[in-house]
Design an enzyme around this catalytic site. Structure first.
Site, PDB file in Angstrom:
ATOM      1  N   HIS A  29      -1.875   1.308   7.475  1.00  0.00           N
ATOM      2  CA  HIS A  29      -2.254   1.237   6.067  1.00  0.00           C
ATOM      3  C   HIS A  29      -2.137   2.633   5.461  1.00  0.00           C
ATOM      4  O   HIS A  29      -2.434   3.637   6.115  1.00  0.00           O
ATOM      5  CB  HIS A  29      -3.688   0.712   5.922  1.00  0.00           C
ATOM      6  N   CYS A  65       0.821  -1.208   0.000  1.00  0.00           N
ATOM      7  CA  CYS A  65       0.000   0.000   0.000  1.00  0.00           C
ATOM      8  C   CYS A  65       0.853   1.254   0.000  1.00  0.00           C
ATOM      9  O   CYS A  65       0.457   2.291  -0.543  1.00  0.00           O
ATOM     10  CB  CYS A  65      -0.942  -0.010   1.193  1.00  0.00           C
TER      11      CYS A  65
END
Length: 924
Positions: free
Chosen positions: A703, A447
């Site tokens: 994230h 990510c």
């Protein structure tokens, strides 16, 4: 079984061992002897060629056959018998004029010989003539060895009359052995050259024919065939063993620096009792020649006697970049383009102006030298040239058959650019509307890479460059190339479809950094630095890499044009008030957000505020000769075109995260944080935000998502393969980790004053880590050795964010208590409300009142704008006072912003037309 006898062993040893060794030694010696013999023959041949060249230089333009002298004597006797009573005076004047003509031609020949090799072997059995009385010569000039005399008396007289001004030593002349003929395909002007500049004599000389003098002796009753043959000093051509005294002079093209555009014209004015003489005038009034690595400016009117250097009207023009013109004795400006190790030539052009007077036009150019672009300004002193009057330097060099130089002056290094800034301006100002964001597949904790790639693909100049595919066309790499991969990735964005994959980029990035691409969670900032550093190395790969390219040239790549800026560090001694400055390149800014910082402006203010150096961090002043207290201040000298700001949210050594809300504007004003002596930047427009979503305020897990604004102005939230359009209010309410800003118009090209950095005079006593002002830069300058050399902000992509890593650890994480409980979210009802500072909140006005507030470390500043809305995608355009600068212009003047203006946030009489009310703006 049969066993070998003992007597056979020595024989076998002799045959199998001794004889091969002896043969090998003998063959080696024979080979060495052969090589020495070949080398000796080569040296002997070279010596013979050198001797032939020396003899050629001596005799090429001075050897005249004795029968030519006899012809001259017969012509003189014929004229003596033919001329009437007044012919005695005419003959005397004619003889003097003929001798003067020969002297002038020999002077031109000596000048032409320097720098241009003329190879025409002369038979040693020929009889040479005296330069003064044209009798059989017995000796020659001991200095130039090119002029013959019959006696010492003639030599002394000829020296006093003419030869002392034209005598040039043989050593200063070129020794090249090749000839050049002015054929149709040899040396030509460009298509703008007027064909009438060459006379018939010059055309005949180009074809190798004998040219005759145009002297008119009709008034004397003498035919031209009876006149002394004109000695054309342009060169000699030998056909077999016969050498003609009427052969034309030829110029050499092998590494030659001189191009002659001259043809000798003869004119005479005659009458019954009037004197007649011969005048020779060269079309090319002056030329520039260079026979050594040193530069020589040659003027046709003055040549030094020692022959080592030539005198010109502006011999010291190399000290001034703009003074490149060299004037000859005829007042015709000649342009000289000096370059170390390269022989250059000046091609003077002549023309007729409106008044009918003949003038010379300075040759102007704008091109590249050694494949590096540089701009030279020129001034026209005569008629204007065709089109825009600009010709390419490379075209001139190709036209003359010259080779590019490998060594250049230091002053031209500042003008070289690996990537032309004009091309970058085209990429910056172009419009791309056929790209839309596409999701990226998560390849396993990728990510961080997806968020960075999404932000880079919304960087307009980079995308425009990648869409052009100029790198892949010229890429010579056989292996995988990052730039080629990015080009392919951007080209796929034009197509509609599902999410893309960045697995190829991640897999090859692992070869550069073993921690990237192995499936572990990494920092987005580190990945961005790795991508930028890789693109920079690719830009320098063609020139041999970073170690072989000059540090100044490394600042002129495409990556530096986009992300590169300049930071100034000023240290002031508090004892003697001595100040020392240093300038460093930066690729991004890493800002601390601990403490009282609640907005991006606060972080920039904390970054640029002065810091006292005392205690263990005392400053060693060279003037005080000791460690003293000092004050250090950082400021931005040149703002980059693409400003990347990293908010240091990760704690160092504790794997914690500062999860406080930091407000940031959509339009950022950088003037309060600039030095105000270099670049004056415009507003920065936000186009990408990277956010780190964590659990338990930990940095080792979480994230990454990104908010990007496409090239049409629409905001999207991209979470790997998921894309959702979002309003601006949602973007401004996020806890940003990385911010990407782009200038509203590009930065002007760097001047020479920014290319050199002052030398610092001090050294630190102890190494200190400055966590408060960390800065990431790409390449340290080699000549910067000063106080902050050991500071963290001066290392390559400094470890200013030493806590910006997310490696897994078994340590217990902790939650950093936010320094403020209130998240300052800017009201987006007005596009200018984002400028509201936490120190001075302003209630939003229903009339969209503009109050641009920025605080520096010492005094507040403001900036007034006129709000306009165009019909294209509801884009808000900010402009300064209309009388100052219009927005379409590429560069604003230096007084674009009035930095001495006192802060007045609510009213501005200039905009209010004298009314004492707040200035309001409405959309139309």
């Amino acid at each position: 079984m049969l066993e070998p006898r003992g007597a056979d062993i020595p024989i076998l040893f002799l045959v199998l061992v001794v004889l091969p060794v002896v043969a090998y030694i003998l063959l080696g010696k024979w080979s060495n002897i052969s090589e020495k013999r070949v080398r000796a023959n080569l040296l002997a041949q070279m010596a013979a060629e050198e001797a032939l060249r020396a003899e050629t230089v001596v005799n090429a333009d001075r050897g005249v056959r004795f029968e030519s002298v006899a012809t001259e004597n017969r012509a003189q006797r014929t004229r003596t018998k033919t001329v009437s009573a007044g012919g005695g005076a005419v003959r005397a004047e004619f003889d003097a004029g003929a001798r003067e003509t020969v002297a002038e031609q020999r002077s031109d020949s000596v000048t032409a010989t320097c720098g241009v090799t003329v190879v025409a072997p002369v038979n040693n059995n020929e009889l040479h003539v005296c330069a003064r009385c044209f009798g059989p010569a017995k000796t020659r000039c001991s200095r130039c060895k090119s002029v013959r005399y019959c006696s010492g008396k003639c030599q002394i007289i000829h020296w006093r009359v003419a030869h002392k001004d034209e005598c040039v030593p043989v050593e200063s002349c070129s020794s090249s052995s090749e000839r050049v003929s002015f054929e149709k395909d040899s040396v030509l002007y460009d298509h703008g050259m007027d064909s009438t500049m060459y006379s018939n004599n010059t055309t005949q000389a180009a074809k190798g024919k004998t040219s005759k003098s145009s002297v008119d002796f009709a008034s004397l009753g003498i035919s031209q065939n009876d006149i002394t043959p004109q000695i054309n000093t342009q060169g000699r051509k030998s056909v077999g063993k016969q050498h003609s005294s009427k052969a034309n002079r030829e110029s050499c093209r092998r590494d030659s620096a001189t191009v002659f555009d001259s043809s000798d014209e003869a004119a005479s004015a005659g009458g019954d009792n009037k004197t007649s003489h011969i005048k020779h005038k060269s079309r090319g009034n002056s030329y520039a020649a260079e026979t050594n690595p040193r530069r020589h400016s040659v003027d046709s009117s003055a040549v030094q006697m020692n022959g080592q250097s030539f005198v010109s009207g502006m011999q010291e023009s190399h000290k001034h970049e703009n003074n490149l013109g060299v004037r000859s004795s005829f007042g015709c400006p000649n342009t000289q383009y000096p370059s170390n190790g390269t022989r250059t030539a000046t091609l003077p052009r002549t023309g007729i102006n409106k008044s009918g007077e003949q003038s010379c036009t300075e040759t102007s150019k704008k091109g590249q030298v050694a494949a590096v672009s540089k701009t030279v300004r020129s001034k026209d002193t005569g008629i204007s040239e065709e089109s825009n009057g600009i010709s390419s330097t490379m075209g001139i060099m190709k036209m003359m058959g010259l080779r590019n130089s490998t060594k250049h002056d230091d002053r031209y290094k500042n003008l070289k650019m690996l990537f032309p800034y004009e091309e970058f301006l085209k990429f910056f100002q172009c419009e791309v509307f056929d790209l839309s964001p596409r999701g990226l597949v998560n390849c396993g904790n990728s990510c961080y890479a997806n968020a960075v790639l999404q932000s880079l693909t919304c960087t307009k100049p980079l995308v425009a460059y990648l869409l052009r595919r100029s790198h892949s066309r010229s890429c010579s790499g056989k292996d995988w190339c990052l730039m080629c991969e990015l080009e392919q990735h951007v080209m796929m964005l034009r197509e509609s479809g599902g999410p893309l994959s960045a697995s190829r980029i991640l897999s090859h990035m692992r070869s550069i950094n073993c921690q990237i691409g192995d499936g572990s969670q990494e920092d987005a900032h580190e990945f961005l630095r790795l991508l930028v550093a890789s693109m920079q190395s690719i830009c320098l790969e063609r020139l041999g890499g970073e170690t072989k390219v000059d540090p100044r040239l490394q600042e002129t790549t495409l990556v530096q044009h986009m992300f590169g800026g300049r930071l100034r560090s000023k240290v002031k001694c508090l004892r003697c008030d001595h100040e020392s400055e240093r300038y460093e390149n930066i690729m991004d800014l890493t800002l601390e957000i601990y403490g009282w910082v609640e907005s991006l402006q606060d972080a920039l203010t904390q970054f640029t505020r002065p810091e006292d150096l005392d205690g263990e961090n005392m400053y060693r002043c060279s003037r005080c000769a000791g460690y003293v207290r000092a004050r250090k201040e950082l400021s931005i000298h040149e703002a980059p075109n693409i400003l990347t700001i990293v908010l240091k949210r990760f704690q160092e050594g504790r794997y914690g995260k500062i999860n406080k809300c930091i407000s940031f504007p959509e339009m950022l004003d950088m003037i309060p944080f600039m030095t105000r002596t270099g670049d004056v930047p415009p507003l920065y427009m936000l186009y990408a935000v990277i956010v780190h979503l964590d659990t338990l305020n930990a940095s080792f897990s979480g994230h990454y998502i990104s908010y990007v604004k496409d090239l049409r102005g629409n905001w999207y939230r991209i979470d790997d393969s998921e894309i959702h359009p979002v309003p601006m209010t949602q973007v401004m309410s996020e806890g940003a980790y990385m911010l990407f800003y782009m200038r509203s118009y590009p930065r002007p090209q760097r001047g020479e004053h920014n290319g050199k950095a002052p030398v610092h005079h001090s050294q630190p006593r102890n190494e200190m880590k400055e966590q408060r002002k960390p800065v990431n830069r790409f390449k340290p300058r080699a000549d910067h050795k000063n106080t902050e050399s050991s500071s963290s902000e001066w290392s390559l992509f400094t470890s200013s964010d030493e806590a910006s890593f997310t490696t897994e650890s078994t340590r217990d994480s902790f939650s950093t208590i936010d320094y403020t409980d209130v998240c300052h979210v800017v009201d987006s009802s007005s596009p200018f409300a984002i400028f509201n500072n936490v120190y001075h909140n302003v209630e939003p006005s229903p009339h969209n009142t503009v109050a641009c507030r920025m605080f520096s470390g010492t005094k507040p500043e403001t900036r007034y704008f006129v709000e306009q809305e165009t019909n294209h995608n509801n884009t808000v355009v900010l402009d300064a006072t209309p009388s100052l600068y219009p927005i379409p212009a590429p560069y604003p003047p230096h007084d674009y912003y009035d930095q001495s203006m006192y802060v007045n946030y609510e009213t501005n009489p200039e905009f209010n037309n004298g009314q004492d009310q707040d200035r309001t703006y409405s959309y139309w």
